[in-house]
Scaffold this motif. Sequence first.
Motif, PDB file in Angstrom:
ATOM      1  N   MET A  85       0.830  -1.206   0.000  1.00  0.00           N
ATOM      2  CA  MET A  85       0.000   0.000   0.000  1.00  0.00           C
ATOM      3  C   MET A  85       0.864   1.256   0.000  1.00  0.00           C
ATOM      4  N   TRP A  88       2.447   1.685  -3.452  1.00  0.00           N
ATOM      5  CA  TRP A  88       1.513   2.120  -4.488  1.00  0.00           C
ATOM      6  C   TRP A  88       1.034   3.557  -4.257  1.00  0.00           C
ATOM      7  N   THR A  89       0.559   3.828  -3.047  1.00  0.00           N
ATOM      8  CA  THR A  89      -0.114   5.121  -2.850  1.00  0.00           C
ATOM      9  C   THR A  89       0.874   6.272  -2.726  1.00  0.00           C
TER      10      THR A  89
ATOM     11  N   THR B  56      -4.591  -3.430  -3.964  1.00  0.00           N
ATOM     12  CA  THR B  56      -4.185  -2.098  -4.440  1.00  0.00           C
ATOM     13  C   THR B  56      -4.812  -1.769  -5.799  1.00  0.00           C
ATOM     14  N   PHE B  59      -8.216  -0.394  -5.041  1.00  0.00           N
ATOM     15  CA  PHE B  59      -8.071   0.997  -4.552  1.00  0.00           C
ATOM     16  C   PHE B  59      -7.889   1.949  -5.742  1.00  0.00           C
ATOM     17  N   ALA B  94      -4.653  -2.694   4.829  1.00  0.00           N
ATOM     18  CA  ALA B  94      -4.548  -1.818   3.660  1.00  0.00           C
ATOM     19  C   ALA B  94      -5.142  -0.453   3.999  1.00  0.00           C
ATOM     20  N   PHE B  98      -3.112   3.131   4.221  1.00  0.00           N
ATOM     21  CA  PHE B  98      -3.561   4.249   3.369  1.00  0.00           C
ATOM     22  C   PHE B  98      -3.883   5.465   4.237  1.00  0.00           C
TER      23      PHE B  98
END
Lengths: 200, 332
Positions: A85, A88-89, B56, B59, B94, B98
Amino acid sequence: MKTSLKRLVVDSATDWLYVGIFEGDKALITHYEQGKNNHSATLMPTVEKLFKEVNLDVIHIDELIVGIGPGSYTGVRIGVVVMKMFAWTLNKPLYTVSSLALLASSFTSNGLVMPSIDARRGNAFLGIYDKEGQQLTLRHAEKHMALKDALNDYPKAHHVTQGEPSLPVILHSNVLVKVDDVHLVAPVYLRQTEAERNLS
Amino acid sequence: MIVLSVESSCDETSVAISKDGKHVLSNVVLSQISLHQAFGGVVPEIASREHVKGITVVFEQAIKEAQLHVDDIDLIAVTKGPGLIGSLLVGINAAKAFAFAHHIPLIGVHHIAGHIYANQVNDEMVFPLVALVVSGGHTELILMKDHYQFEKLGETQDDAVGEAYDKIARILHLGYPGGPVIDQMAQTGNPTYPMPSINPTGTYDFSYSGLKSHVINTVNTHKMKKEPIQTHNMAASFQQAAVKHLIEQSKKAVTDTGANMFIVAGGVAANQSLRRAVFETFKDIKVTVPAFTYCTDNAAMIGIAGYYQYQQSKKHDDLSLNGASRMDLSSI
Ligand SMILES: [Zn+2]
Protein backbone atom coordinates in the motif's frame (compact mmCIF):
# COMPACT_ATOMS: atom_id res chain seq x y z
CA MET A 1 24.37 9.77 -2.98
CA LYS A 2 23.07 6.23 -2.39
CA THR A 3 24.15 6.21 1.24
CA SER A 4 21.73 8.98 2.18
CA LEU A 5 18.65 7.04 1.02
CA LYS A 6 16.02 6.65 3.69
CA ARG A 7 14.67 3.14 4.01
CA LEU A 8 11.77 1.50 5.77
CA VAL A 9 12.15 -2.23 6.41
CA VAL A 10 9.30 -4.47 7.61
CA ASP A 11 9.11 -8.20 8.21
CA SER A 12 6.10 -9.89 9.81
CA ALA A 13 6.54 -13.41 8.42
CA THR A 14 7.47 -14.99 11.75
CA ASP A 15 5.99 -14.51 15.21
CA TRP A 16 8.59 -11.76 15.69
CA LEU A 17 7.76 -8.34 14.28
CA TYR A 18 10.57 -6.34 12.71
CA VAL A 19 10.38 -2.66 11.72
CA GLY A 20 13.38 -0.47 11.00
CA ILE A 21 13.95 3.03 9.65
CA PHE A 22 17.38 3.59 8.13
CA GLU A 23 19.45 6.31 6.57
CA GLY A 24 21.73 4.52 4.13
CA ASP A 25 22.54 1.36 6.09
CA LYS A 26 22.60 3.21 9.42
CA ALA A 27 19.67 2.47 11.70
CA LEU A 28 17.78 5.54 12.89
CA ILE A 29 15.52 3.29 14.92
CA THR A 30 14.51 -0.37 14.92
CA HIS A 31 11.95 -2.54 16.64
CA TYR A 32 12.25 -6.33 17.00
CA GLU A 33 9.77 -7.95 19.32
CA GLN A 34 7.93 -11.22 19.72
CA GLY A 35 4.22 -10.88 19.07
CA LYS A 36 1.25 -12.88 20.25
CA ASN A 37 -0.25 -13.68 16.88
CA ASN A 38 -1.30 -10.01 16.72
CA HIS A 39 0.84 -8.33 14.05
CA SER A 40 -2.39 -6.96 12.59
CA ALA A 41 -2.96 -4.89 15.72
CA THR A 42 0.68 -3.97 16.36
CA LEU A 43 2.39 -3.35 13.01
CA MET A 44 0.81 0.01 12.11
CA PRO A 45 1.01 1.48 15.65
CA THR A 46 4.69 0.44 15.70
CA VAL A 47 5.32 2.08 12.32
CA GLU A 48 3.56 5.22 13.56
CA LYS A 49 5.54 5.31 16.80
CA LEU A 50 8.93 4.82 15.13
CA PHE A 51 8.32 7.59 12.58
CA LYS A 52 7.28 9.89 15.38
CA GLU A 53 10.40 9.12 17.39
CA VAL A 54 12.76 9.94 14.51
CA ASN A 55 10.61 12.89 13.53
CA LEU A 56 9.99 11.71 9.98
CA ASP A 57 6.91 11.05 7.85
CA VAL A 58 6.56 7.96 5.67
CA ILE A 59 6.51 10.34 2.68
CA HIS A 60 10.23 11.00 3.39
CA ILE A 61 11.14 7.38 2.75
CA ASP A 62 13.05 6.68 -0.49
CA GLU A 63 12.93 2.87 -0.52
CA LEU A 64 10.73 0.22 1.00
CA ILE A 65 11.98 -3.28 1.82
CA VAL A 66 9.59 -6.02 2.89
CA GLY A 67 10.07 -9.63 3.98
CA ILE A 68 7.76 -11.85 1.90
CA GLY A 69 8.06 -15.20 3.61
CA PRO A 70 8.19 -18.09 2.85
CA GLY A 71 5.57 -19.17 5.26
CA SER A 72 2.00 -19.94 5.97
CA TYR A 73 1.94 -17.77 9.06
CA THR A 74 -0.97 -15.29 8.71
CA GLY A 75 1.34 -12.49 9.80
CA VAL A 76 3.28 -12.47 6.53
CA ARG A 77 0.31 -10.91 4.75
CA ILE A 78 0.13 -8.00 7.20
CA GLY A 79 3.59 -6.65 6.36
CA VAL A 80 3.21 -7.31 2.65
CA VAL A 81 -0.15 -5.52 2.44
CA VAL A 82 1.06 -2.48 4.39
CA MET A 83 4.26 -2.08 2.34
CA LYS A 84 2.44 -2.76 -0.91
CA MET A 85 0.00 0.00 0.00
CA PHE A 86 2.79 2.46 0.89
CA ALA A 87 4.60 1.67 -2.37
CA TRP A 88 1.51 2.12 -4.49
CA THR A 89 -0.11 5.12 -2.85
CA LEU A 90 3.13 7.06 -2.24
CA ASN A 91 4.73 5.87 -5.46
CA LYS A 92 7.90 4.61 -3.78
CA PRO A 93 10.25 1.88 -5.01
CA LEU A 94 9.62 -1.46 -3.29
CA TYR A 95 12.06 -4.31 -2.79
CA THR A 96 11.16 -7.76 -1.52
CA VAL A 97 13.49 -10.01 0.41
CA SER A 98 13.19 -13.55 1.72
CA SER A 99 12.28 -13.54 5.40
CA LEU A 100 14.78 -16.41 5.72
CA ALA A 101 17.53 -14.15 4.33
CA LEU A 102 16.55 -11.56 6.94
CA LEU A 103 16.84 -14.25 9.62
CA ALA A 104 20.21 -15.40 8.24
CA SER A 105 21.47 -11.81 8.28
CA SER A 106 21.16 -11.80 12.07
CA PHE A 107 23.92 -14.41 12.31
CA THR A 108 27.00 -12.47 13.40
CA SER A 109 29.84 -14.89 12.58
CA ASN A 110 30.88 -16.64 9.37
CA GLY A 111 29.90 -20.02 7.98
CA LEU A 112 26.83 -21.99 6.93
CA VAL A 113 23.53 -20.76 8.33
CA MET A 114 20.19 -22.53 8.29
CA PRO A 115 17.40 -20.05 9.03
CA SER A 116 14.03 -21.71 9.61
CA ILE A 117 10.43 -20.67 10.16
CA ASP A 118 8.11 -23.09 11.93
CA ALA A 119 5.51 -24.72 9.67
CA ARG A 120 3.86 -26.92 12.33
CA ARG A 121 3.79 -30.72 12.64
CA GLY A 122 7.59 -30.90 12.77
CA ASN A 123 7.97 -29.11 9.45
CA ALA A 124 9.74 -25.87 8.66
CA PHE A 125 10.35 -23.42 5.85
CA LEU A 126 14.11 -23.22 5.60
CA GLY A 127 17.10 -22.40 3.45
CA ILE A 128 20.86 -22.84 3.59
CA TYR A 129 22.94 -19.66 3.34
CA ASP A 130 26.67 -19.08 3.42
CA LYS A 131 27.68 -16.06 5.45
CA GLU A 132 31.07 -14.51 4.66
CA GLY A 133 31.74 -11.15 6.31
CA GLN A 134 28.88 -8.85 5.27
CA GLN A 135 27.73 -11.17 2.50
CA LEU A 136 25.04 -13.85 2.39
CA THR A 137 24.85 -16.38 -0.43
CA LEU A 138 21.98 -18.82 -0.88
CA ARG A 139 23.44 -22.35 -1.15
CA HIS A 140 20.30 -24.49 -1.29
CA ALA A 141 16.91 -23.29 -2.43
CA GLU A 142 14.38 -22.47 0.24
CA LYS A 143 11.85 -25.20 0.83
CA HIS A 144 9.25 -26.74 3.08
CA MET A 145 10.47 -29.93 4.77
CA ALA A 146 10.75 -31.89 8.01
CA LEU A 147 13.05 -29.94 10.32
CA LYS A 148 14.60 -33.17 11.65
CA ASP A 149 15.71 -34.19 8.14
CA ALA A 150 17.18 -30.78 7.46
CA LEU A 151 19.17 -30.87 10.69
CA ASN A 152 20.52 -34.29 9.62
CA ASP A 153 21.31 -33.16 6.07
CA TYR A 154 23.19 -30.04 7.15
CA PRO A 155 24.82 -30.89 10.50
CA LYS A 156 27.41 -28.13 10.13
CA ALA A 157 24.94 -25.30 9.51
CA HIS A 158 24.09 -22.95 12.38
CA HIS A 159 20.36 -23.21 12.96
CA VAL A 160 18.76 -19.77 13.37
CA THR A 161 15.11 -19.32 14.32
CA GLN A 162 15.16 -15.74 15.54
CA GLY A 163 17.36 -12.66 15.58
CA GLU A 164 17.18 -9.02 14.55
CA PRO A 165 17.92 -8.62 10.83
CA SER A 166 21.04 -6.73 9.76
CA LEU A 167 20.34 -4.26 6.96
CA PRO A 168 24.05 -3.77 6.08
CA VAL A 169 24.31 -7.53 5.40
CA ILE A 170 21.13 -7.46 3.32
CA LEU A 171 22.36 -4.48 1.28
CA HIS A 172 25.75 -6.15 0.67
CA SER A 173 24.18 -9.42 -0.50
CA ASN A 174 22.35 -10.29 -3.65
CA VAL A 175 19.01 -10.95 -1.95
CA LEU A 176 16.86 -7.89 -2.69
CA VAL A 177 14.39 -8.12 -5.56
CA LYS A 178 13.18 -4.89 -7.14
CA VAL A 179 9.42 -4.91 -7.70
CA ASP A 180 8.28 -3.88 -11.18
CA ASP A 181 4.53 -3.98 -10.69
CA VAL A 182 3.51 -3.25 -7.12
CA HIS A 183 0.00 -4.60 -7.72
CA LEU A 184 1.41 -8.09 -8.23
CA VAL A 185 3.34 -8.33 -4.96
CA ALA A 186 2.27 -11.26 -2.79
CA PRO A 187 3.92 -13.38 -0.11
CA VAL A 188 5.88 -16.47 -1.12
CA TYR A 189 3.83 -19.26 0.41
CA LEU A 190 5.90 -22.13 -1.06
CA ARG A 191 2.91 -24.41 -0.52
CA GLN A 192 -0.54 -24.62 -2.02
CA THR A 193 -3.45 -24.40 0.38
CA GLU A 194 -4.71 -27.66 1.85
CA ALA A 195 -7.90 -27.34 -0.21
CA GLU A 196 -5.90 -27.10 -3.45
CA ARG A 197 -3.68 -30.04 -2.48
CA ASN A 198 -6.74 -32.16 -1.75
CA LEU A 199 -8.30 -31.24 -5.09
CA SER A 200 -5.38 -32.34 -7.26
CA MET B 1 -17.86 14.56 3.29
CA ILE B 2 -16.00 12.12 1.03
CA VAL B 3 -15.56 8.59 2.41
CA LEU B 4 -13.27 5.92 0.96
CA SER B 5 -14.40 2.51 2.16
CA VAL B 6 -12.94 -0.98 2.09
CA GLU B 7 -14.68 -4.36 2.39
CA SER B 8 -12.89 -7.73 2.43
CA SER B 9 -14.78 -9.83 4.96
CA CYS B 10 -15.40 -12.82 2.70
CA ASP B 11 -14.57 -13.45 -0.96
CA GLU B 12 -15.12 -9.99 -2.44
CA THR B 13 -12.35 -7.39 -2.50
CA SER B 14 -14.08 -4.03 -2.71
CA VAL B 15 -13.26 -0.34 -2.44
CA ALA B 16 -15.79 2.45 -2.88
CA ILE B 17 -16.00 6.21 -2.67
CA SER B 18 -19.16 7.88 -1.47
CA LYS B 19 -20.28 11.40 -0.65
CA ASP B 20 -22.33 12.49 2.37
CA GLY B 21 -23.61 8.99 3.10
CA LYS B 22 -25.78 9.08 0.02
CA HIS B 23 -24.05 9.36 -3.34
CA VAL B 24 -21.91 6.48 -4.51
CA LEU B 25 -19.14 7.88 -6.71
CA SER B 26 -17.50 4.51 -7.33
CA ASN B 27 -17.94 0.96 -6.08
CA VAL B 28 -15.39 -1.49 -7.40
CA VAL B 29 -15.94 -5.15 -6.52
CA LEU B 30 -13.43 -7.85 -7.39
CA SER B 31 -15.24 -11.15 -6.93
CA GLN B 32 -13.40 -14.43 -6.33
CA ILE B 33 -16.52 -16.52 -6.76
CA SER B 34 -15.24 -18.51 -9.77
CA LEU B 35 -12.12 -19.52 -7.84
CA HIS B 36 -14.10 -20.97 -4.95
CA GLN B 37 -16.68 -22.77 -7.09
CA ALA B 38 -14.37 -25.76 -7.56
CA PHE B 39 -14.41 -26.25 -3.78
CA GLY B 40 -18.17 -25.87 -3.32
CA GLY B 41 -17.70 -22.96 -0.92
CA VAL B 42 -15.30 -20.24 0.14
CA VAL B 43 -11.86 -21.53 1.16
CA PRO B 44 -10.60 -19.02 3.75
CA GLU B 45 -6.87 -19.32 2.97
CA ILE B 46 -7.46 -18.92 -0.77
CA ALA B 47 -9.70 -15.91 -0.08
CA SER B 48 -6.99 -14.24 2.03
CA ARG B 49 -4.37 -14.82 -0.65
CA GLU B 50 -6.60 -13.37 -3.36
CA HIS B 51 -7.35 -10.26 -1.29
CA VAL B 52 -3.61 -9.52 -1.08
CA LYS B 53 -3.30 -9.85 -4.86
CA GLY B 54 -6.24 -7.58 -5.63
CA ILE B 55 -6.26 -4.94 -2.94
CA THR B 56 -4.18 -2.10 -4.44
CA VAL B 57 -5.68 -2.59 -7.90
CA VAL B 58 -9.15 -2.14 -6.47
CA PHE B 59 -8.07 1.00 -4.55
CA GLU B 60 -6.62 2.46 -7.73
CA GLN B 61 -9.70 1.76 -9.80
CA ALA B 62 -12.10 3.16 -7.20
CA ILE B 63 -10.19 6.43 -6.93
CA LYS B 64 -9.89 6.70 -10.70
CA GLU B 65 -13.58 6.04 -11.33
CA ALA B 66 -14.65 8.57 -8.71
CA GLN B 67 -12.45 11.13 -10.52
CA LEU B 68 -11.06 12.70 -7.43
CA HIS B 69 -7.77 13.23 -5.70
CA VAL B 70 -6.57 11.53 -2.53
CA ASP B 71 -6.59 14.94 -0.80
CA ASP B 72 -10.38 15.10 -1.27
CA ILE B 73 -10.93 12.07 0.99
CA ASP B 74 -12.11 12.98 4.51
CA LEU B 75 -12.59 9.58 6.09
CA ILE B 76 -11.55 5.95 5.60
CA ALA B 77 -14.11 3.32 6.61
CA VAL B 78 -13.25 -0.38 6.71
CA THR B 79 -15.15 -3.54 7.66
CA LYS B 80 -13.76 -4.74 11.01
CA GLY B 81 -16.03 -7.81 11.34
CA PRO B 82 -17.74 -10.17 11.46
CA GLY B 83 -16.26 -12.32 8.70
CA LEU B 84 -13.31 -14.52 7.78
CA ILE B 85 -10.49 -13.25 9.94
CA GLY B 86 -7.68 -13.70 7.41
CA SER B 87 -9.72 -11.85 4.78
CA LEU B 88 -10.71 -9.03 7.13
CA LEU B 89 -7.08 -8.39 8.12
CA VAL B 90 -6.04 -7.68 4.52
CA GLY B 91 -8.61 -4.92 4.07
CA ILE B 92 -8.02 -3.53 7.56
CA ASN B 93 -4.26 -3.26 7.15
CA ALA B 94 -4.55 -1.82 3.66
CA ALA B 95 -6.96 0.80 5.03
CA LYS B 96 -4.70 1.58 7.99
CA ALA B 97 -1.62 1.99 5.77
CA PHE B 98 -3.56 4.25 3.37
CA ALA B 99 -4.97 6.32 6.24
CA PHE B 100 -1.51 6.69 7.81
CA ALA B 101 0.19 7.57 4.52
CA HIS B 102 -2.28 10.40 3.85
CA HIS B 103 -3.15 11.48 7.42
CA ILE B 104 -6.84 10.64 7.04
CA PRO B 105 -9.00 9.54 10.01
CA LEU B 106 -10.07 5.89 10.04
CA ILE B 107 -13.08 4.04 11.40
CA GLY B 108 -13.92 0.35 11.65
CA VAL B 109 -17.46 -0.54 10.56
CA HIS B 110 -19.63 -3.55 11.42
CA HIS B 111 -20.36 -5.58 8.30
CA ILE B 112 -24.08 -5.96 9.06
CA ALA B 113 -24.45 -2.23 9.67
CA GLY B 114 -23.14 -1.93 6.12
CA HIS B 115 -25.78 -4.30 4.75
CA ILE B 116 -28.52 -2.35 6.55
CA TYR B 117 -27.23 1.01 5.30
CA ALA B 118 -27.18 -0.29 1.71
CA ASN B 119 -30.86 0.72 1.90
CA GLN B 120 -29.91 4.35 2.44
CA VAL B 121 -28.30 4.72 -1.00
CA ASN B 122 -31.49 5.68 -2.81
CA ASP B 123 -33.80 6.21 0.12
CA GLU B 124 -34.19 7.82 3.52
CA MET B 125 -34.59 5.73 6.65
CA VAL B 126 -37.57 6.50 8.87
CA PHE B 127 -37.69 5.30 12.45
CA PRO B 128 -38.47 3.11 14.21
CA LEU B 129 -37.56 0.56 11.58
CA VAL B 130 -37.17 -3.18 11.51
CA ALA B 131 -34.40 -4.65 9.39
CA LEU B 132 -34.33 -8.26 8.25
CA VAL B 133 -30.70 -9.22 7.66
CA VAL B 134 -30.38 -12.33 5.52
CA SER B 135 -27.18 -13.75 4.06
CA GLY B 136 -24.90 -16.79 3.97
CA GLY B 137 -23.83 -16.06 7.52
CA HIS B 138 -26.76 -14.14 9.01
CA THR B 139 -30.46 -14.32 9.67
CA GLU B 140 -31.39 -11.56 12.09
CA LEU B 141 -34.12 -9.09 12.92
CA ILE B 142 -32.81 -5.72 14.05
CA LEU B 143 -34.76 -2.80 15.51
CA MET B 144 -33.47 0.74 14.89
CA LYS B 145 -35.02 3.66 16.79
CA ASP B 146 -32.57 6.14 15.27
CA HIS B 147 -29.51 6.25 13.04
CA TYR B 148 -26.85 3.85 14.17
CA GLN B 149 -28.80 2.40 17.06
CA PHE B 150 -29.12 -1.34 16.65
CA GLU B 151 -31.17 -3.59 18.88
CA LYS B 152 -31.21 -7.29 18.06
CA LEU B 153 -34.73 -8.73 18.24
CA GLY B 154 -33.94 -12.24 17.13
CA GLU B 155 -31.59 -14.40 15.13
CA THR B 156 -31.20 -17.90 13.75
CA GLN B 157 -30.76 -20.62 16.33
CA ASP B 158 -28.96 -22.89 13.89
CA ASP B 159 -28.28 -22.35 10.17
CA ALA B 160 -28.34 -18.99 8.45
CA VAL B 161 -30.91 -18.98 5.65
CA GLY B 162 -28.20 -18.55 2.98
CA GLU B 163 -26.34 -21.50 4.46
CA ALA B 164 -29.46 -23.67 4.16
CA TYR B 165 -29.75 -22.63 0.49
CA ASP B 166 -26.12 -23.62 -0.16
CA LYS B 167 -26.52 -27.02 1.49
CA ILE B 168 -29.70 -27.80 -0.40
CA ALA B 169 -28.15 -26.68 -3.69
CA ARG B 170 -25.30 -29.09 -2.98
CA ILE B 171 -27.56 -32.10 -2.38
CA LEU B 172 -29.53 -31.24 -5.53
CA HIS B 173 -26.20 -30.88 -7.44
CA LEU B 174 -26.97 -27.31 -8.45
CA GLY B 175 -23.54 -25.85 -7.68
CA TYR B 176 -22.34 -22.95 -5.57
CA PRO B 177 -23.56 -20.41 -4.46
CA GLY B 178 -26.94 -22.01 -3.93
CA GLY B 179 -29.16 -18.98 -3.38
CA PRO B 180 -29.37 -17.59 -6.92
CA VAL B 181 -29.72 -21.05 -8.54
CA ILE B 182 -32.53 -22.25 -6.27
CA ASP B 183 -34.28 -18.89 -6.59
CA GLN B 184 -34.09 -19.10 -10.39
CA MET B 185 -35.39 -22.71 -10.50
CA ALA B 186 -38.15 -21.95 -8.03
CA GLN B 187 -39.58 -19.34 -10.42
CA THR B 188 -40.54 -22.08 -12.90
CA GLY B 189 -41.44 -24.79 -10.37
CA ASN B 190 -44.48 -25.53 -8.24
CA PRO B 191 -44.39 -26.14 -4.50
CA THR B 192 -45.60 -29.74 -4.83
CA TYR B 193 -43.43 -31.26 -2.09
CA PRO B 194 -44.90 -30.91 1.39
CA MET B 195 -42.63 -29.02 3.81
CA PRO B 196 -42.78 -28.98 7.59
CA SER B 197 -44.04 -25.74 9.08
CA ILE B 198 -41.51 -24.10 11.33
CA ASN B 199 -43.08 -23.75 14.74
CA PRO B 200 -43.48 -20.22 15.97
CA THR B 201 -41.83 -20.04 19.38
CA GLY B 202 -43.18 -16.68 20.47
CA THR B 203 -39.72 -15.17 19.94
CA TYR B 204 -38.25 -13.36 16.92
CA ASP B 205 -35.73 -16.14 16.35
CA PHE B 206 -35.32 -18.31 13.27
CA SER B 207 -34.57 -21.97 12.72
CA TYR B 208 -33.64 -23.59 9.42
CA SER B 209 -32.13 -26.93 10.43
CA GLY B 210 -35.52 -28.73 10.49
CA LEU B 211 -36.45 -27.54 7.02
CA LYS B 212 -33.00 -28.32 5.66
CA SER B 213 -32.98 -31.86 7.13
CA HIS B 214 -36.44 -32.47 5.74
CA VAL B 215 -35.32 -31.59 2.20
CA ILE B 216 -32.15 -33.67 2.50
CA ASN B 217 -34.11 -36.67 3.82
CA THR B 218 -36.69 -36.38 1.05
CA VAL B 219 -33.97 -36.29 -1.60
CA ASN B 220 -32.20 -39.29 -0.07
CA THR B 221 -35.41 -41.30 0.19
CA HIS B 222 -36.13 -40.64 -3.48
CA LYS B 223 -32.60 -41.69 -4.40
CA MET B 224 -32.98 -44.98 -2.51
CA LYS B 225 -36.25 -45.73 -4.26
CA LYS B 226 -34.65 -44.64 -7.52
CA GLU B 227 -37.40 -42.08 -8.05
CA PRO B 228 -36.28 -38.86 -9.76
CA ILE B 229 -36.59 -35.59 -7.87
CA GLN B 230 -38.35 -32.80 -9.71
CA THR B 231 -35.69 -30.24 -8.98
CA HIS B 232 -37.69 -27.16 -9.97
CA ASN B 233 -40.57 -28.21 -7.78
CA MET B 234 -38.28 -29.07 -4.88
CA ALA B 235 -36.63 -25.65 -5.21
CA ALA B 236 -40.04 -23.98 -5.24
CA SER B 237 -41.25 -25.98 -2.23
CA PHE B 238 -38.17 -25.23 -0.16
CA GLN B 239 -38.12 -21.57 -1.14
CA GLN B 240 -41.76 -21.09 -0.30
CA ALA B 241 -41.27 -22.52 3.20
CA ALA B 242 -38.03 -20.58 3.76
CA VAL B 243 -39.56 -17.26 2.71
CA LYS B 244 -42.73 -17.91 4.71
CA HIS B 245 -40.70 -18.29 7.90
CA LEU B 246 -38.81 -15.04 7.21
CA ILE B 247 -42.05 -13.16 6.53
CA GLU B 248 -43.92 -14.51 9.57
CA GLN B 249 -41.17 -13.55 12.01
CA SER B 250 -40.73 -10.15 10.33
CA LYS B 251 -44.46 -9.47 10.51
CA LYS B 252 -44.48 -10.22 14.22
CA ALA B 253 -41.52 -7.87 14.79
CA VAL B 254 -43.06 -5.03 12.79
CA THR B 255 -46.43 -5.33 14.55
CA ASP B 256 -44.99 -5.56 18.06
CA THR B 257 -42.59 -2.63 17.66
CA GLY B 258 -44.96 -0.37 15.73
CA ALA B 259 -42.26 0.12 13.11
CA ASN B 260 -42.76 2.74 10.38
CA MET B 261 -40.39 1.09 7.98
CA PHE B 262 -39.22 -2.38 7.03
CA ILE B 263 -36.00 -3.07 5.19
CA VAL B 264 -34.28 -6.18 3.92
CA ALA B 265 -30.50 -6.42 3.86
CA GLY B 266 -27.82 -8.94 2.91
CA GLY B 267 -27.17 -11.27 0.00
CA VAL B 268 -30.52 -13.08 0.28
CA ALA B 269 -32.25 -9.71 -0.20
CA ALA B 270 -31.65 -10.38 -3.91
CA ASN B 271 -34.07 -13.34 -3.71
CA GLN B 272 -37.03 -12.65 -6.02
CA SER B 273 -39.65 -14.50 -3.99
CA LEU B 274 -38.58 -12.74 -0.81
CA ARG B 275 -38.68 -9.32 -2.51
CA ARG B 276 -42.20 -9.98 -3.81
CA ALA B 277 -43.45 -11.33 -0.47
CA VAL B 278 -42.08 -8.33 1.42
CA PHE B 279 -43.93 -5.79 -0.73
CA GLU B 280 -47.12 -7.87 -0.60
CA THR B 281 -46.98 -8.20 3.19
CA PHE B 282 -46.12 -4.68 4.33
CA LYS B 283 -48.53 -2.43 2.46
CA ASP B 284 -49.08 0.23 5.14
CA ILE B 285 -45.47 1.09 6.00
CA LYS B 286 -42.43 2.14 4.02
CA VAL B 287 -40.52 -0.84 2.60
CA THR B 288 -37.12 -0.90 0.89
CA VAL B 289 -34.82 -3.56 -0.43
CA PRO B 290 -31.36 -2.63 -1.77
CA ALA B 291 -30.66 -2.50 -5.48
CA PHE B 292 -29.18 -5.82 -6.62
CA THR B 293 -25.64 -4.33 -6.76
CA TYR B 294 -25.84 -3.47 -3.06
CA CYS B 295 -27.28 -6.80 -1.83
CA THR B 296 -24.04 -8.78 -2.02
CA ASP B 297 -20.89 -7.65 -0.24
CA ASN B 298 -19.61 -4.29 -1.48
CA ALA B 299 -17.63 -1.40 -0.04
CA ALA B 300 -20.20 1.30 -0.86
CA MET B 301 -22.49 0.06 1.92
CA ILE B 302 -19.56 0.23 4.38
CA GLY B 303 -18.91 3.82 3.33
CA ILE B 304 -22.56 4.82 3.84
CA ALA B 305 -22.69 3.11 7.26
CA GLY B 306 -19.31 4.63 8.13
CA TYR B 307 -20.58 8.10 7.34
CA TYR B 308 -23.52 7.72 9.75
CA GLN B 309 -21.36 6.06 12.38
CA TYR B 310 -18.99 9.03 12.25
CA GLN B 311 -21.85 11.56 12.34
CA GLN B 312 -23.30 9.87 15.42
CA SER B 313 -20.12 9.19 17.39
CA LYS B 314 -17.65 11.79 16.06
CA LYS B 315 -15.02 9.24 17.05
CA HIS B 316 -12.43 7.57 14.91
CA ASP B 317 -10.23 4.54 15.53
CA ASP B 318 -6.48 4.52 16.02
CA LEU B 319 -4.04 2.34 14.09
CA SER B 320 -4.43 -0.57 16.51
CA LEU B 321 -7.83 -1.25 14.89
CA ASN B 322 -8.14 -5.00 14.44
CA GLY B 323 -10.56 -7.47 12.91
CA ALA B 324 -12.79 -10.01 14.64
CA SER B 325 -14.56 -12.97 13.10
CA ARG B 326 -17.48 -12.55 15.50
CA MET B 327 -18.85 -9.21 16.58
CA ASP B 328 -22.15 -8.21 18.12
CA LEU B 329 -24.05 -5.47 16.29
CA SER B 330 -25.86 -4.33 19.44
CA SER B 331 -22.59 -3.54 21.21
CA ILE B 332 -21.17 -1.03 18.71
ZN1 LIG C 1 -22.28 -9.76 3.80
